[in-house]
Design a protein around this motif. Structure first.
Motif, PDB file in Angstrom:
ATOM      1  N   ASP A 144       0.828  -1.193   0.000  1.00  0.00           N
ATOM      2  CA  ASP A 144       0.000   0.000   0.000  1.00  0.00           C
ATOM      3  C   ASP A 144       0.873   1.258   0.000  1.00  0.00           C
ATOM      4  N   VAL A 145       1.992   1.168   0.723  1.00  0.00           N
ATOM      5  CA  VAL A 145       2.884   2.311   0.881  1.00  0.00           C
ATOM      6  C   VAL A 145       4.325   1.848   0.769  1.00  0.00           C
ATOM      7  N   VAL A 146       5.146   2.639   0.117  1.00  0.00           N
ATOM      8  CA  VAL A 146       6.598   2.431   0.106  1.00  0.00           C
ATOM      9  C   VAL A 146       7.246   3.593   0.851  1.00  0.00           C
ATOM     10  N   TYR A 196       2.437  10.340  -5.144  1.00  0.00           N
ATOM     11  CA  TYR A 196       1.445  10.673  -4.121  1.00  0.00           C
ATOM     12  C   TYR A 196       1.874  10.083  -2.783  1.00  0.00           C
ATOM     13  N   GLY A 197       1.836  10.915  -1.754  1.00  0.00           N
ATOM     14  CA  GLY A 197       2.259  10.491  -0.436  1.00  0.00           C
ATOM     15  C   GLY A 197       1.143   9.851   0.366  1.00  0.00           C
ATOM     16  N   HIS A 198       1.468   9.520   1.610  1.00  0.00           N
ATOM     17  CA  HIS A 198       0.482   8.989   2.557  1.00  0.00           C
ATOM     18  C   HIS A 198       0.663   9.802   3.835  1.00  0.00           C
ATOM     19  N   THR A 199      -0.095  10.900   3.928  1.00  0.00           N
ATOM     20  CA  THR A 199       0.164  11.866   4.999  1.00  0.00           C
ATOM     21  C   THR A 199      -0.135  11.314   6.381  1.00  0.00           C
ATOM     22  N   VAL A 246       1.483   2.753  -6.041  1.00  0.00           N
ATOM     23  CA  VAL A 246       1.626   2.779  -4.584  1.00  0.00           C
ATOM     24  C   VAL A 246       1.743   4.218  -4.101  1.00  0.00           C
ATOM     25  N   ARG A 247       1.411   4.404  -2.836  1.00  0.00           N
ATOM     26  CA  ARG A 247       1.723   5.669  -2.169  1.00  0.00           C
ATOM     27  C   ARG A 247       3.187   5.612  -1.724  1.00  0.00           C
ATOM     28  N   ASP A 297      -4.586  -1.025   8.783  1.00  0.00           N
ATOM     29  CA  ASP A 297      -4.071  -2.259   8.180  1.00  0.00           C
ATOM     30  C   ASP A 297      -3.414  -1.919   6.842  1.00  0.00           C
ATOM     31  N   LEU A 298      -2.101  -1.754   6.869  1.00  0.00           N
ATOM     32  CA  LEU A 298      -1.354  -1.382   5.673  1.00  0.00           C
ATOM     33  C   LEU A 298      -0.194  -2.346   5.448  1.00  0.00           C
ATOM     34  N   LYS A 299       0.036  -2.676   4.186  1.00  0.00           N
ATOM     35  CA  LYS A 299       1.252  -3.391   3.798  1.00  0.00           C
ATOM     36  C   LYS A 299       2.281  -2.347   3.381  1.00  0.00           C
ATOM     37  N   VAL A 300       3.420  -2.348   4.058  1.00  0.00           N
ATOM     38  CA  VAL A 300       4.442  -1.334   3.844  1.00  0.00           C
ATOM     39  C   VAL A 300       5.736  -2.013   3.401  1.00  0.00           C
ATOM     40  N   GLN A 301       6.338  -1.495   2.356  1.00  0.00           N
ATOM     41  CA  GLN A 301       7.693  -1.904   1.983  1.00  0.00           C
ATOM     42  C   GLN A 301       8.639  -0.744   2.252  1.00  0.00           C
TER      43      GLN A 301
END
Length: 280
Positions: free
Chosen positions: A50-52, A95-98, A143-144, A180-184
């Motif tokens: 979801d987010v890197v 695009y970010g994930h603030t 991804v964000r 609930d986020l999948k983060v790399q």
């Protein structure tokens, strides 16, 4: 809760971006470089985060040399490709994930990392080339991205061990985020290279391969590499490898190596790439 699901490290050579943008990826010189990323491009389709959190260094694009933060966290809704002197790359807006960025900022300051918060930051090849290598040329990045810029351009730079500590703090902060986020976490830059001076063109494959070998389960040795050691063994720009240690520490103690690629040369550097997954 959020969780770190994987880590990726890769070189971010600007000429790689130019080869993609100009349609040269299948030319004789460049084809072996891009072939080394085909496995990861297929793998990430089934492991899409979801987010890197993308650890990179700014190349005097958003932060000129009058202000050089040690650690700068991108805290904006979007980040435009930077004009590095020959026009911005023809790549999508990042695009970010603030929400997660705000959480990271708070938790990392609590953990005694004095971050610079960047409410506006154009992102250069250090960030966009890794995205292109993994996602190709989409109309929009899938991804964000939270940019995390590390100073590797002006002394004093942070130590390898301090970057490891930062990665460990990022892991804890992600685990404490309630969504609930999948983060790399991606670490970029390197491997051995020097762009100026009498040793311009230096590449040290022995050092590079040893670094890759130790990244899985001999990390204590990597944390002890001094800034002078990086300079001597990997050239003046080899210090970028400290950003790989942020990624590695964010994965926890035990990891599995899923893929590795190493190639010399690409432009005037060695290209390294590795994909790791936490075991726990």
């Amino acid at each position: 809760m959020a969780r770190v699901t994987a880590g990726i490290a890769t070189s971010h050579v600007p000429a790689i971006g130019a080869a993609i943008d100009l349609g040269k990826t299948q030319e004789e010189y460049w084809a072996p470089v891009f072939a080394g990323y085909e496995w990861a491009k297929e793998w990430i389709k089934g492991e899409m985060p979801d987010v890197v959190i993308l650890v990179y260094n700014d190349h005097a694009s958003a932060m000129m040399l009058d202000i050089v933060p040690t650690f700068a966290l991108g805290f904006a809704e979007e980040f435009e490709p930077a004009d590095e002197g020959w026009g911005a790359r023809p790549v999508p807006t990042v695009y970010g994930h603030t929400e997660l960025a705000a959480h990271l900022a708070e938790q990392l300051v609590i953990d005694e990392f004095d971050l610079t918060i960047m409410n506006h930051m154009d992102v250069d090849h250090g960030l966009t080339v890794p995205l292109s290598l993994l996602f190709g040329q989409p109309e929009q990045w899938p991804v964000r991205v939270i940019p995390l810029a590390i100073n590797v351009t002006q002394f004093p730079t942070p130590s390898a061990d301090r970057c490891w500590q930062l990665g460990a703090a990022i892991r804890d902060a992600v685990a404490a985020f309630p969504e609930d986020l999948k983060v790399q976490v991606w670490g970029t830059g390197g491997m051995s290279h020097q762009l100026q001076g009498p040793r311009a063109g230096l590449i040290n494959p022995e050092f590079d391969v040893s670094f890759l070998d130790k990244l899985t389960d001999q990390t204590d040795e990597l944390r002890k590499i001094t800034r002078l050691d990086f300079l001597r063994e990997a050239g003046s720009e080899g210090i970028e490898l400290i950003m790989w240690l942020v990624m590695r520490a964010a994965l926890g103690e035990k990891v599995e190596e899923l893929h590795r690629f190493y190639h010399v040369p690409a432009s005037n550097t060695a290209v390294g790439h590795i994909v790791l997954k936490p075991r726990d």
